[in-house]
Scaffold this motif. Structure first.
Motif: not given
Ligand code: HEM
Ligand code: SF4
Ligand code: FES
Lengths: 257, 206
Positions: B8, B2, B100, B152
């Protein structure tokens, strides 16, 4: 509701014991009443097998009224079958049509090893409860029930969490075989009440530790557990367990963690 | 997971904001200024090391989590419920993440690596705007970038909410809001990114 009878094909998982390799066996059952429960349909099958001098299919059941959590069956890809908020014993045959094929499997998770056929060993849940699902009480006379004021909303949420029957459908339905919904229900129902306060932090840590020791997978918040839980235990309990666990770990010393 | 995931997400906000400067359509003036700041500022340079560390941690943890969870059901179900009890993307985080990652390898080798190479070998920064223009004139690159944005988007639809749930913040009162913001974020940010190669390839930016 219209009453009717049906003939069905059943593909049932058979496995002699924990060590043996299992496989599906196909059975035909005839004249099944639409008013039977799914387990009664299995009773008919087993009577037929006994009459033919064959080994009946082993399956777990107890109350047959949706409150004990014993009746673990994974039916056509669904824990406890297709009905929402429902156990296998409360699934009725009116769900099916004449000629249907039904595939029945045991709960599949390495932490719930198969004992025989559809019966799995769920004692991992008992050990999780033993690790922290208890409270301290004084001996002597029972205190008056109303002497402890409890916030109405907390009492309701605690009660909702306490409806968990420990059936293991959450683990069976979870792609990760995570037991978080079960553990979160058990932690929540005590964490919300003053009676649960003394062991509150220790409980969260110990039960999570035991859950990991038992080899359940890790929760990635997929939510299949909540969708399949017969008692509608909410994912909010998992958020609460995460809060309880994080705060217990941050506090450290009181838990020995 | 998390914490690294949320970091990110923060990175995406900054990256998206900086790159959106190309839409001024001023021949890359504002964008190159912003890129120059990002490429030379000490704080940003140090944060970049942290970003890579977090990215690698996120990937390693994610793949380990995936491998562990897969190993806990040795005998698989013969019949599975498909999307009836959970959405496909929530079960496909490792796959989406790997897509990704593949995209990132292509992407970093096109912009980040050549620019840092040029900087450290004393040749100064590259004209990144010109480089974008050139790179996005190749149709296969545009396709790869669109696929990257697609992966994404779905990773974020689950990941944004999931991170809050993991930290215990998805209380009943906030759950709808967190899910809503997560979905909005997962749509808006990848679309802005996707518009970059699209705009160049359609000749909207000069
Ligand atoms: C810019 C890129 C990325 C962003 C913004 C991002 C964001 C997130 C977030 C917010 C989560 C949820 C964390 C949680 O549930 O606690 C997550 C989970 C995950 N990510 Fe990423 N991620 C990115 C790239 C990657 C890459 C490159 C991989 C792997 C190759 C990856 C693999 C995973 C996996 C396996 C999970 C765990 C699944 C889950 O919790 O449901 N991610 N990501
Ligand atoms: S949380 Fe629901 S599915 Fe899991 S054991 Fe309790 S009642 Fe069964
Ligand atoms: S037999 Fe008790 S819940 Fe089904």
């Amino acid at each position: 509701m219209e009453h009717n009878t049906m003939n069905l094909t059943l593909k049932v998982w058979r496995q002699k014991n924990n060590k043996a390799k299992g496989g599906f066996e196909t059975f035909n059952v005839k004249n099944i009443s639409s008013e039977m429960s799914f387990l009664e349909m299995f009773d008919v099958l087993n009577e037929q097998l006994v009459a033919e001098n064959k080994e009946p299919v082993a399956f777990d059941h107890d109350c047959r009224e949706g409150i004990c959590g014993a009746c673990s069956m994974y039916i056509n890809g669904r824990a406890h079958g297709p009905w929402h908020h429902n156990t296998t014993c409360q699934l009725h045959m009116r769900e099916y049509k004449d000629g249907d094929t039904i595939v029945v499997e045991p709960w599949r998770a390495d932490s719930f090893p198969v004992i025989k056929d559809l019966v799995v060993d769920r004692s991992a849940f008992d050990r999780i409860i033993q690790a922290g699902g208890y409270i301290s009480v004084n001996t002597g006379n029972a205190v008056d029930a109303n002497s402890l004021p409890i916030d109405k909303q907390k009492a309701d949420e605690s009660f909702a969490a306490a409806t968990c029957i420990g059936c293991g459908a959450c683990v069976a339905a979870c792609p990760n075989t995570s037991a978080m919904l079960f553990v979160s229900a058990k932690v929540s129902h005590l964490a919300l009440l003053p009676q649960g306060e003394p062991e509150r932090q220790l409980r969260a840590v110990k039960m999570v530790e035991q859950m990991d020791t038992e080899g359940f997978g890790s929760c990635t918040n997929i939510g299949a557990c909540e969708a399949e839980c017969p008692k509608g235990i909410s994912l909010e309990n998992i958020a609460r367990l995460n809060r309880e666990y994080i705060s217990a770990i941050m506090d450290g010393d009181s838990t020995g963690a | 997971m998390a914490l690294t995931g949320l970091f990110l997400i923060l990175f995406l906000v900054v990256h998206c904001y900086v790159n959106a400067q190309i839409f001024w359509n001023d021949g890359g003036k504002q964008f190159n200024e912003a890129a120059h700041f990002m490429g030379t500022n000490v704080v940003i340079r140090i944060t970049e090391i942290g970003l890579f560390a977090f990215l690698i941690l996120h990937i390693v943890q994610g793949l380990m989590l995936w491998a562990k969870n897969r190993s806990r059901r040795s005998v698989k179900y013969a019949v599975t419920p498909g999307n009836k009890v959970s959405p496909w993307y929530s079960r496909s985080m490792a796959l989406l993440g790997t897509l990704i990652l593949l995209f990132l390898i292509v992407h970093l080798s096109q912009f980040w690596a050549p620019n840092r190479f040029s900087q450290t070998t004393g040749n100064g920064e590259l004209d990144l705007y010109a480089r974008m223009k050139e790179t996005f004139s190749m149709p296969w690159v545009v396709v790869v970038y669109l696929l990257g944005c697609f992966a994404l988007a779905w990773h974020l639809v689950h990941g944004f909410y999931s991170a809050f749930q993991t930290m215990g913040l998805a209380k009943h009162r906030y759950k709808k809001m967190i899910k809503g913001i997560g979905i909005a974020f997962a749509i808006i940010v990848p679309i802005i990114f996707a518009l970059m190669p699209i705009s160049f390839s359609l000749g909207c930016l000069n």
